[in-house]
Design a protein around this motif. Structure first.
Motif, PDB file in Angstrom:
ATOM      1  N   GLU A 257      -0.842  -0.725   0.792  1.00 26.67           N
ATOM      2  CA  GLU A 257       0.399  -0.641   0.035  1.00 26.67           C
ATOM      3  C   GLU A 257       0.459   0.711  -0.652  1.00 26.67           C
ATOM      4  OE1 GLU A 257       0.415  -3.021  -3.798  1.00 26.67           O
ATOM      5  OE2 GLU A 257      -1.205  -3.997  -2.710  1.00 26.67           O
TER       6      GLU A 257
ATOM      7  N   ASP B 218      -0.801 -11.958  -2.636  1.00 23.76           N
ATOM      8  CA  ASP B 218      -2.078 -11.585  -2.015  1.00 23.76           C
ATOM      9  C   ASP B 218      -3.003 -12.798  -1.992  1.00 23.76           C
ATOM     10  OD1 ASP B 218      -3.042 -11.927  -4.616  1.00 23.76           O
ATOM     11  OD2 ASP B 218      -3.757  -9.881  -4.820  1.00 23.76           O
TER      12      ASP B 218
ATOM     13  N   LEU C  62       4.875  -7.391   0.236  1.00 28.69           N
ATOM     14  CA  LEU C  62       5.311  -6.254  -0.566  1.00 28.69           C
ATOM     15  C   LEU C  62       6.822  -6.245  -0.657  1.00 28.69           C
ATOM     16  CD1 LEU C  62       3.170  -3.289   0.822  1.00 28.69           C
ATOM     17  CD2 LEU C  62       2.840  -4.548  -1.311  1.00 28.69           C
TER      18      LEU C  62
ATOM     19  N   HIS D 168       4.102  -5.869  -5.512  1.00 30.98           N
ATOM     20  CA  HIS D 168       3.235  -6.617  -4.596  1.00 30.98           C
ATOM     21  C   HIS D 168       3.384  -8.081  -5.011  1.00 30.98           C
ATOM     22  CE1 HIS D 168      -1.113  -7.088  -2.859  1.00 30.98           C
ATOM     23  NE2 HIS D 168      -0.253  -7.941  -2.341  1.00 30.98           N
TER      24      HIS D 168
ATOM     25  N   ARG E 109       2.028  -4.561  -9.561  1.00 30.04           N
ATOM     26  CA  ARG E 109       2.059  -3.263  -8.884  1.00 30.04           C
ATOM     27  C   ARG E 109       0.777  -2.524  -9.227  1.00 30.04           C
ATOM     28  NH1 ARG E 109       6.639  -2.608 -12.379  1.00 30.04           N
ATOM     29  NH2 ARG E 109       7.933  -2.573 -10.514  1.00 30.04           N
TER      30      ARG E 109
END
Length: 147
Positions: A92, A102, A76, A99, A58
Motif C-alpha cells: 500500500e 487486513d 485499500l 486501509h 492509514r
C-alpha cells in the motif's frame, strides 16, 4: 542482486554461483514514495480465526507485506476487497489512503503475515481513521462485495 527478469529459482550451479538464482521476486511495486528521513519497521502479525484485524487506518509511508499462513482479507481505499492467501504479497502506498481491512479471511484457522512499513519521521506507524472521516470519504471506497 540479479534483475527481476533473471530471477527464477535454483538451478544446477556450483555453490559459489547459487546466489544468482537464490532469489524469487514476489512483488514489484512502482511507483511509490518513501517520506524523507523515514525509518523502516518490520512486524509479524498473527490473527486468530475470523479476527477482523486492525480497524480502518492509514500509514505515514508505504507498506509491503507477505502472507506466511492462512489468508488476509485486504482492502485499500479505491480498490475492491480481495483475499491474499499464504505465499501472496500486498503493498500500500501510505499517506492519505485508508486501509480498511487486513483481517483473517478464515473462520477456522489462524493467519500470519509479515509487513515492512516506511514511517515518516515523527509520525505514528499507524493512525486509526474515525467514523466521521470514513463517512466523509465513503464515495472513495470501492463497492462492497455481497456475501
Amino acid at each position: 542482486m540479479p534483475d527481476k527478469d533473471a530471477v527464477h529459482g535454483h538451478g544446477e550451479q556450483s555453490l559459489s554461483e547459487a546466489w544468482k538464482t537464490a532469489a524469487t521476486v514476489l512483488q514489484d511495486a512502482a511507483p511509490f514514495t518513501v517520506p524523507e528521513g523515514a525509518s523502516a519497521m518490520t512486524l509479524h502479525i498473527e490473527w486468530g480465526p475470523g479476527d477482523p484485524g486492525t480497524p480502518p487506518h492509514r500509514h505515514s509511508g508505504p507498506a509491503f507485506g507477505y502472507v506466511l499462513e492462512g489468508a488476509v482479507r485486504f482492502e485499500l481505499e479505491g480498490e475492491p476487497e480481495r483475499v491474499i492467501e499464504a505465499g501472496g504479497t500486498f503493498w500500500e502506498p501510505g499517506g492519505d489512503v485508508i486501509h480498511y481491512q487486513d483481517g483473517n479471511a478464515l473462520a477456522d484457522a489462524r493467519t500470519r503475515f509479515v509487513v515492512t512499513m516506511m514511517c515518516a519521521p515523527g509520525a505514528p506507524m499507524l493512525e486509526l481513521v474515525d467514523e466521521k472521516e470514513l463517512a466523509e470519504r465513503a464515495q472513495l471506497r470501492a463497492p462492497r462485495p455481497t456475501r
